[in-house]
Design an enzyme around this catalytic site. Structure first.
Site, PDB file in Angstrom:
ATOM      1  N   PRO A  88       3.746 -19.757  21.209  1.00  0.00           N
ATOM      2  CA  PRO A  88       3.634 -18.378  21.092  1.00  0.00           C
ATOM      3  C   PRO A  88       2.971 -17.854  22.313  1.00  0.00           C
ATOM      4  O   PRO A  88       3.341 -16.664  23.024  1.00  0.00           O
ATOM      5  CB  PRO A  88       3.049 -18.332  19.638  1.00  0.00           C
ATOM      6  CG  PRO A  88       3.275 -19.721  19.229  1.00  0.00           C
ATOM      7  CD  PRO A  88       3.303 -20.652  19.981  1.00  0.00           C
TER       8      PRO A  88
ATOM      9  N   ILE B 219      11.865 -24.028  20.411  1.00  0.00           N
ATOM     10  CA  ILE B 219      12.213 -25.355  20.828  1.00  0.00           C
ATOM     11  C   ILE B 219      13.860 -25.741  20.450  1.00  0.00           C
ATOM     12  O   ILE B 219      14.173 -25.437  19.408  1.00  0.00           O
ATOM     13  CB  ILE B 219      11.373 -26.393  19.929  1.00  0.00           C
ATOM     14  CG1 ILE B 219       9.868 -26.201  20.203  1.00  0.00           C
ATOM     15  CG2 ILE B 219      11.814 -27.782  20.361  1.00  0.00           C
ATOM     16  CD1 ILE B 219       9.638 -26.126  21.806  1.00  0.00           C
TER      17      ILE B 219
ATOM     18  N   GLU C 258      13.445 -22.552  30.955  1.00  0.00           N
ATOM     19  CA  GLU C 258      13.010 -23.660  31.891  1.00  0.00           C
ATOM     20  C   GLU C 258      12.318 -23.197  32.893  1.00  0.00           C
ATOM     21  O   GLU C 258      12.355 -23.611  34.101  1.00  0.00           O
ATOM     22  CB  GLU C 258      14.095 -24.866  32.385  1.00  0.00           C
ATOM     23  CG  GLU C 258      14.607 -25.517  31.124  1.00  0.00           C
ATOM     24  CD  GLU C 258      15.142 -26.975  31.691  1.00  0.00           C
ATOM     25  OE1 GLU C 258      14.966 -27.397  32.479  1.00  0.00           O
ATOM     26  OE2 GLU C 258      15.793 -27.515  30.712  1.00  0.00           O
TER      27      GLU C 258
HETATM   28  C1  LIG Z   1      16.641 -19.731  23.643  1.00  0.00           C
HETATM   29  C2  LIG Z   1      15.303 -20.388  24.328  1.00  0.00           C
HETATM   30  C3  LIG Z   1      15.433 -21.586  24.340  1.00  0.00           C
HETATM   31  C4  LIG Z   1      14.106 -22.282  24.735  1.00  0.00           C
HETATM   32  N1  LIG Z   1      14.124 -23.572  24.880  1.00  0.00           N
HETATM   33  C5  LIG Z   1      12.886 -24.213  24.870  1.00  0.00           C
HETATM   34  C6  LIG Z   1      12.628 -25.485  24.996  1.00  0.00           C
HETATM   35  O1  LIG Z   1      13.509 -26.254  24.353  1.00  0.00           O
HETATM   36  N2  LIG Z   1      11.397 -26.136  25.064  1.00  0.00           N
HETATM   37  C7  LIG Z   1      10.444 -25.391  25.526  1.00  0.00           C
HETATM   38  O2  LIG Z   1       9.145 -26.105  25.734  1.00  0.00           O
HETATM   39  N3  LIG Z   1      10.604 -24.017  25.781  1.00  0.00           N
HETATM   40  C8  LIG Z   1      11.748 -23.614  25.431  1.00  0.00           C
HETATM   41  N4  LIG Z   1      11.932 -22.316  25.870  1.00  0.00           N
HETATM   42  C9  LIG Z   1      10.865 -21.412  26.417  1.00  0.00           C
HETATM   43  C10 LIG Z   1      10.997 -20.758  27.520  1.00  0.00           C
HETATM   44  O3  LIG Z   1      11.031 -21.800  28.555  1.00  0.00           O
HETATM   45  C11 LIG Z   1      10.126 -19.545  27.613  1.00  0.00           C
HETATM   46  O4  LIG Z   1      10.488 -18.598  26.919  1.00  0.00           O
HETATM   47  C12 LIG Z   1       9.853 -19.158  29.138  1.00  0.00           C
HETATM   48  O5  LIG Z   1       9.255 -20.068  29.853  1.00  0.00           O
HETATM   49  C13 LIG Z   1       9.002 -17.758  29.366  1.00  0.00           C
HETATM   50  O6  LIG Z   1       7.993 -17.566  28.540  1.00  0.00           O
HETATM   51  P1  LIG Z   1       7.720 -16.554  27.690  1.00  0.00           P
HETATM   52  O7  LIG Z   1       8.759 -16.380  26.691  1.00  0.00           O
HETATM   53  O8  LIG Z   1       6.293 -16.824  26.939  1.00  0.00           O
HETATM   54  O9  LIG Z   1       7.521 -15.280  28.747  1.00  0.00           O
HETATM   55  P2  LIG Z   1       6.276 -14.808  29.475  1.00  0.00           P
HETATM   56  O10 LIG Z   1       5.611 -15.815  29.967  1.00  0.00           O
HETATM   57  O11 LIG Z   1       5.305 -14.118  28.510  1.00  0.00           O
HETATM   58  O12 LIG Z   1       6.905 -13.880  30.516  1.00  0.00           O
HETATM   59  C14 LIG Z   1       7.291 -12.612  30.418  1.00  0.00           C
HETATM   60  C15 LIG Z   1       7.643 -11.944  31.625  1.00  0.00           C
HETATM   61  O13 LIG Z   1       6.560 -11.906  32.582  1.00  0.00           O
HETATM   62  C16 LIG Z   1       7.013 -12.639  33.904  1.00  0.00           C
HETATM   63  N5  LIG Z   1       5.885 -13.280  34.510  1.00  0.00           N
HETATM   64  C17 LIG Z   1       4.895 -14.039  33.821  1.00  0.00           C
HETATM   65  N6  LIG Z   1       3.893 -14.484  34.548  1.00  0.00           N
HETATM   66  C18 LIG Z   1       4.205 -14.077  35.773  1.00  0.00           C
HETATM   67  C19 LIG Z   1       3.811 -14.317  37.144  1.00  0.00           C
HETATM   68  N7  LIG Z   1       2.639 -15.140  37.201  1.00  0.00           N
HETATM   69  N8  LIG Z   1       4.647 -13.537  38.020  1.00  0.00           N
HETATM   70  C20 LIG Z   1       5.640 -12.841  37.870  1.00  0.00           C
HETATM   71  N9  LIG Z   1       6.233 -12.389  36.663  1.00  0.00           N
HETATM   72  C21 LIG Z   1       5.489 -13.256  35.587  1.00  0.00           C
HETATM   73  C22 LIG Z   1       7.810 -13.679  33.545  1.00  0.00           C
HETATM   74  O14 LIG Z   1       8.975 -13.738  34.519  1.00  0.00           O
HETATM   75  C23 LIG Z   1       8.722 -12.850  32.357  1.00  0.00           C
HETATM   76  O15 LIG Z   1       9.619 -11.878  32.914  1.00  0.00           O
HETATM   77  C24 LIG Z   1      13.080 -21.531  25.418  1.00  0.00           C
HETATM   78  C25 LIG Z   1      13.400 -19.992  25.277  1.00  0.00           C
HETATM   79  C26 LIG Z   1      14.229 -19.282  24.718  1.00  0.00           C
HETATM   80  C27 LIG Z   1      14.426 -17.861  24.623  1.00  0.00           C
END
Ligand SMILES: Cc1cc2nc3c(=O)[nH]c(=O)nc-3n(C[C@H](O)[C@H](O)[C@H](O)COP(=O)(O)OP(=O)(O)OC[C@H]3O[C@@H](n4cnc5c(N)ncnc54)[C@H](O)[C@@H]3O)c2cc1C
Length: 368
Positions: A117, A146, A353
């Protein structure tokens, strides 16, 4: 030959259910059955562990062709690779033997649990903990987003084993669905890929034998990142398939739809849109296939190339599917036609990813 075989199968056994899978947000069981029956559900598993032994390019072609028909279904072969690759890259021989055989047979699927989260782009900020207890590890925490959670039997879980060391204090484990203390959250209500279940995974005092650790203690984050170098190319393939599906549908539609007394395909404004769509798809395809070859060879520039392929192909998928909706006009905006589903499905390829912002960070740190 592989492409032809997967395309025929996808058109006959997967495409007919794609709209219903989306509408009802249900797991594409028909696709899983068809993929397993044809040994296409986890093609990357090496032959020595009972698998089909497909190389990275063949795996990409399978995912691309399934995604062309149904993006949700393409997450079956894609996430089976994502979940199991940490074991193949870093696991002991015993772990490989134990977990690859059921995966290859189609008796079990594999998920990948990195995100939490409060730890997405900054995955190393994870809080899930694993504490050693004799010859066992005890895991506690919440993994979020996941893919295929609840459906998969096996889960690669990254957890903190030494909080002082941040990313070097993270280890990887195989957790089984049947392990006591494993449970799942409600399925997320998503914009697209509605047939692919996305749920939280709860680990509540999950006690597993020490030999379920993947590789050495403290190497889990490195394994997780190395895995993504290879599997981002499968997301590029998924994006490519979605885009190709949208272009193919739009190409057929513009020949049939008449306005001003002729097919809209006769208008240069429409032709130029189709030409741009096809051009972008072909560029994305070449980048993706080149990256797949690098993945297979383990080239030094794989990190850059995998991120570039995923970022570029997913942006192309978003543009091409949006243009496909445009080419269908008002009809494109309705669920009576498949292109709005493709547009909704394309969006996720820019997010998971690693978001495309994160891909740009990865590329900037690994410039060729
Ligand atoms: C349908 C779905 C399936 C998924 N499946 C998996 C899975 O099987 N296993 C797993 O482990 N994860 C999974 N994910 C997780 C997914 O990889 C993450 O949602 C993703 O990495 C982004 O993380 P977050 O949602 O916390 O967004 P955040 O990290 O909170 O990002 C929010 C925004 O801020 C931007 N941002 C953050 N940091 C920076 C930076 N340093 N510079 C510029 N911009 C930045 C991001 O690009 C984004 O636009 C899944 C997600 C979804 C929605």
């Amino acid at each position: 030959m592989l492409r032809d075989a997967v395309r025929s199968l996808a058109e006959a056994k997967i495409a007919p259910y794609a709209a219903a899978v989306d509408e009802e947000a249900r797991f594409p069981q028909e696709a899983l059955d068809a993929l397993v029956a044809n040994d296409l559900h986890a093609v990357h598993v090496p032959e020595e562990y009972g698998g089909a032994g497909a190389d990275a390019l063949a795996t990409v072609i399978v995912i691309e062709e399934v995604a062309r028909a149904c993006a949700s279904s393409s997450l079956i072969p894609a996430v089976n690779k994502l979940g199991s690759l940490p074991v193949l890259l870093s696991g002991s021989e015993e772990l490989k033997k134990k977990y690859m055989a059921p995966l290859a047979k189609g008796d079990a699927m594999f998920s990948y649990c990195l995100s939490e989260p409060d730890a997405g782009s900054d995955a190393a900020g994870m809080k899930t903990k694993a504490v050693r207890d004799g010859d066992h590890w005890v895991l506690n925490g919440v993994k979020r987003w996941i893919t295929n959670a609840g459906v998969s039997e096996y889960y690669t879980v990254m957890a903190v084993t030494d909080p002082a060391k941040r990313s070097k204090g993270i280890s990887a484990f195989v957790v089984e669905k049947s392990d006591e203390g494993v449970s799942f959250g409600a399925p997320e209500k998503k914009l697209g890929i509605k047939g692919s279940p996305t749920r939280e995974v709860y680990l509540d005092n999950v006690r597993i034998p020490a030999d379920r650790m993947i590789g050495e203690e403290g190497t889990g984050f490195a394994t997780a990142m190395r895995t993504l170098d290879h599997t981002r190319i499968t997301i590029a393939a998924q994006a490519l398939g979605i885009a190709q599906g949208a272009l193919d549908y739009a190409k057929g539609y513009v020949r049939e739809r008449k306005q001003f007394g002729k097919p809209i395909a006769d208008f240069q404004g429409v032709q130029f849109m189709l030409a741009d769509m096809a051009m972008k798809i072909e560029a994305a395809r070449q980048l993706t296939y080149a990256a797949a070859a690098k993945s297979e060879r383990g080239d030094a520039d794989l990190t850059f190339q995998g991120a570039a392929a995923k970022c570029f192909a997913s942006d192309v998928a978003m543009e091409v599917t949006t243009d496909a909706v445009q080419l269908l006009g008002g009809y494109g905006y309705t669920r009576d036609y498949p292109v709005e589903r493709m547009m909704r499905d394309a969006k996720i390829t820019q997010i998971y990813e690693g978001t495309n912002q994160v891909q740009r960070i990865v590329m900037a740190r690994n410039l060729p």
